[in-house]
Design a protein around this motif. Structure first.
Motif, PDB file in Angstrom:
ATOM      1  N   GLY A 190       0.786  -1.230   0.000  1.00 36.44           N
ATOM      2  CA  GLY A 190       0.000   0.000   0.000  1.00 36.44           C
ATOM      3  C   GLY A 190       0.819   1.281   0.000  1.00 36.44           C
ATOM      4  N   ASP A 191       2.141   1.182   0.219  1.00 36.47           N
ATOM      5  CA  ASP A 191       2.982   2.375   0.232  1.00 36.47           C
ATOM      6  C   ASP A 191       3.269   2.858  -1.189  1.00 36.47           C
ATOM      7  N   ASP A 192       3.527   4.128  -1.311  1.00 39.85           N
ATOM      8  CA  ASP A 192       3.917   4.731  -2.574  1.00 39.85           C
ATOM      9  C   ASP A 192       5.359   4.322  -2.874  1.00 39.85           C
ATOM     10  N   ASP A 193       5.582   3.663  -4.005  1.00 37.59           N
ATOM     11  CA  ASP A 193       6.920   3.173  -4.352  1.00 37.59           C
ATOM     12  C   ASP A 193       7.929   4.307  -4.483  1.00 37.59           C
ATOM     13  N   THR A 194       7.484   5.491  -4.877  1.00 38.10           N
ATOM     14  CA  THR A 194       8.434   6.595  -5.041  1.00 38.10           C
ATOM     15  C   THR A 194       8.912   7.153  -3.704  1.00 38.10           C
ATOM     16  N   ALA A 195       8.267   6.766  -2.597  1.00 39.74           N
ATOM     17  CA  ALA A 195       8.618   7.292  -1.275  1.00 39.74           C
ATOM     18  C   ALA A 195       9.584   6.380  -0.516  1.00 39.74           C
ATOM     19  N   ARG A 196      10.033   5.287  -1.126  1.00 43.89           N
ATOM     20  CA  ARG A 196      10.963   4.386  -0.438  1.00 43.89           C
ATOM     21  C   ARG A 196      12.328   5.056  -0.266  1.00 43.89           C
ATOM     22  N   ALA A 197      12.829   5.041   0.965  1.00 45.76           N
ATOM     23  CA  ALA A 197      14.120   5.652   1.294  1.00 45.76           C
ATOM     24  C   ALA A 197      15.250   4.632   1.150  1.00 45.76           C
ATOM     25  N   VAL A 247      22.782  17.019 -14.582  1.00 44.10           N
ATOM     26  CA  VAL A 247      22.249  15.876 -13.843  1.00 44.10           C
ATOM     27  C   VAL A 247      20.735  15.851 -13.981  1.00 44.10           C
ATOM     28  N   LEU A 248      20.214  14.698 -14.403  1.00 46.57           N
ATOM     29  CA  LEU A 248      18.779  14.441 -14.406  1.00 46.57           C
ATOM     30  C   LEU A 248      18.543  13.293 -13.448  1.00 46.57           C
ATOM     31  N   CYS A 249      17.624  13.476 -12.527  1.00 46.71           N
ATOM     32  CA  CYS A 249      17.392  12.480 -11.480  1.00 46.71           C
ATOM     33  C   CYS A 249      15.912  12.130 -11.390  1.00 46.71           C
ATOM     34  N   SER A 250      15.634  10.860 -11.228  1.00 42.49           N
ATOM     35  CA  SER A 250      14.279  10.420 -10.945  1.00 42.49           C
ATOM     36  C   SER A 250      13.805  11.117  -9.670  1.00 42.49           C
ATOM     37  N   PRO A 251      12.524  11.470  -9.594  1.00 44.27           N
ATOM     38  CA  PRO A 251      12.018  12.089  -8.372  1.00 44.27           C
ATOM     39  C   PRO A 251      11.818  11.105  -7.218  1.00 44.27           C
ATOM     40  N   ALA A 252      12.004   9.812  -7.456  1.00 46.46           N
ATOM     41  CA  ALA A 252      11.857   8.825  -6.376  1.00 46.46           C
ATOM     42  C   ALA A 252      12.848   9.152  -5.262  1.00 46.46           C
ATOM     43  N   LEU A 253      12.398   9.059  -4.030  1.00 50.81           N
ATOM     44  CA  LEU A 253      13.230   9.414  -2.881  1.00 50.81           C
ATOM     45  C   LEU A 253      14.561   8.663  -2.896  1.00 50.81           C
ATOM     46  N   ARG A 254      14.546   7.378  -3.183  1.00 48.91           N
ATOM     47  CA  ARG A 254      15.789   6.586  -3.166  1.00 48.91           C
ATOM     48  C   ARG A 254      16.791   7.076  -4.203  1.00 48.91           C
ATOM     49  N   THR A 299      18.089  18.482 -12.155  1.00 52.56           N
ATOM     50  CA  THR A 299      16.724  18.577 -12.645  1.00 52.56           C
ATOM     51  C   THR A 299      16.030  17.271 -12.296  1.00 52.56           C
ATOM     52  N   LEU A 300      14.961  17.358 -11.520  1.00 52.38           N
ATOM     53  CA  LEU A 300      14.167  16.158 -11.243  1.00 52.38           C
ATOM     54  C   LEU A 300      13.344  15.865 -12.490  1.00 52.38           C
ATOM     55  N   GLU A 301      13.523  14.654 -12.996  1.00 53.37           N
ATOM     56  CA  GLU A 301      12.908  14.271 -14.257  1.00 53.37           C
ATOM     57  C   GLU A 301      11.979  13.080 -14.047  1.00 53.37           C
ATOM     58  N   PRO A 302      10.668  13.325 -13.951  1.00 51.75           N
ATOM     59  CA  PRO A 302       9.714  12.252 -13.687  1.00 51.75           C
ATOM     60  C   PRO A 302       9.734  11.137 -14.729  1.00 51.75           C
ATOM     61  N   ARG A 303      10.143  11.457 -15.958  1.00 51.84           N
ATOM     62  CA  ARG A 303      10.147  10.434 -17.009  1.00 51.84           C
ATOM     63  C   ARG A 303      11.177   9.342 -16.771  1.00 51.84           C
ATOM     64  N   ILE A 304      12.143   9.557 -15.875  1.00 50.41           N
ATOM     65  CA  ILE A 304      13.144   8.523 -15.593  1.00 50.41           C
ATOM     66  C   ILE A 304      12.519   7.363 -14.825  1.00 50.41           C
ATOM     67  N   PHE A 305      11.579   7.655 -13.944  1.00 51.41           N
ATOM     68  CA  PHE A 305      10.949   6.609 -13.147  1.00 51.41           C
ATOM     69  C   PHE A 305      10.144   5.705 -14.070  1.00 51.41           C
ATOM     70  N   GLU A 306      10.444   4.419 -14.044  1.00 53.51           N
ATOM     71  CA  GLU A 306       9.799   3.404 -14.880  1.00 53.51           C
ATOM     72  C   GLU A 306      10.009   3.623 -16.373  1.00 53.51           C
ATOM     73  N   ALA A 307      11.089   4.310 -16.758  1.00 57.45           N
ATOM     74  CA  ALA A 307      11.366   4.576 -18.169  1.00 57.45           C
ATOM     75  C   ALA A 307      11.859   3.327 -18.883  1.00 57.45           C
ATOM     76  N   THR A 308      11.465   3.222 -20.136  1.00 53.95           N
ATOM     77  CA  THR A 308      12.019   2.200 -21.017  1.00 53.95           C
ATOM     78  C   THR A 308      13.327   2.735 -21.587  1.00 53.95           C
ATOM     79  N   ALA A 309      14.084   1.861 -22.227  1.00 54.27           N
ATOM     80  CA  ALA A 309      15.321   2.302 -22.875  1.00 54.27           C
ATOM     81  C   ALA A 309      15.018   3.379 -23.914  1.00 54.27           C
ATOM     82  N   VAL A 342      20.260   9.571 -12.956  1.00 56.74           N
ATOM     83  CA  VAL A 342      20.137   8.807 -11.717  1.00 56.74           C
ATOM     84  C   VAL A 342      18.749   8.188 -11.732  1.00 56.74           C
ATOM     85  N   GLY A 343      18.714   6.846 -11.715  1.00 58.15           N
ATOM     86  CA  GLY A 343      17.419   6.210 -11.851  1.00 58.15           C
ATOM     87  C   GLY A 343      17.396   4.735 -11.546  1.00 58.15           C
TER      88      GLY A 343
END
Length: 154
Positions: free
Chosen positions: A19-26, A52-59, A74-84, A103-104
């Motif tokens: 039930g936790d948000d996967d992007t909030a995992r430390a 530097v482009l970084c996924s917004p996920a906490l980890r 730059t926090l880049e949401p497209r990195i999270f779960e991105a395909t090649a 970073v992703g």
């Protein structure tokens, strides 16, 4: 145009809870040590990025912070779960950066490495947590166009 791409996969994170948000995992304690090791390696090899482009996920954000401290990012949401393919689009959008650090996450990172280095995008498990992949690009970002410059894993 020659340029460089550095991929830093996030370090080990705390286990996901139902039930936790996967992007909030430390990061876990182990992950903090791994991220610091990645940063030491990057610094000792003068592999500091122009952008530097970084996924917004906490980890991912914590990995970057423990590795390189406070850097322009730059926090880049497209990195999270991105395909090649989605990662290639981001790289192309940042073609003006001589050395780009992403970073992703896997599986996008390991598939991207396989695609750039070998021209194949099959099932590879080549980028462990806190792993660093440094690729030289000469021209277009396309299958087989990358040359592996260095690889580091904790």
């Amino acid at each position: 145009m020659k340029r460089e791409l550095i991929l830093l996969r996030h370090a080990h994170a705390e286990s996901a809870k139902s039930g936790d948000d996967d992007t909030a995992r430390a990061l876990s304690a182990r992950g903090v040590v791994e991220a610091k090791g990645a940063g030491q390696w990057l610094k000792s090899h003068a592999a500091l990025p122009a952008r530097v482009l970084c996924s917004p996920a906490l980890r991912a954000r914590q990995t970057l912070e423990h590795a390189l401290g406070t850097v322009p990012v730059t926090l880049e949401p497209r990195i999270f779960e991105a395909t090649a393919g989605e990662l290639v689009a981001l790289i192309d959008e940042n073609a003006d950066a001589g050395r780009l650090l992403l970073v992703g996450h896997n599986p996008g990172f390991e598939t991207l490495v396989a695609l750039l280095a070998t021209g194949q995008s099959g099932d590879f498990r080549g980028v462990p947590p806190a792993g660093v992949v440094w690729i030289e690009l000469d021209g277009a970002v396309e299958p087989g166009a990358g040359k592996l410059k260095a690889f580091w894993a904790p």
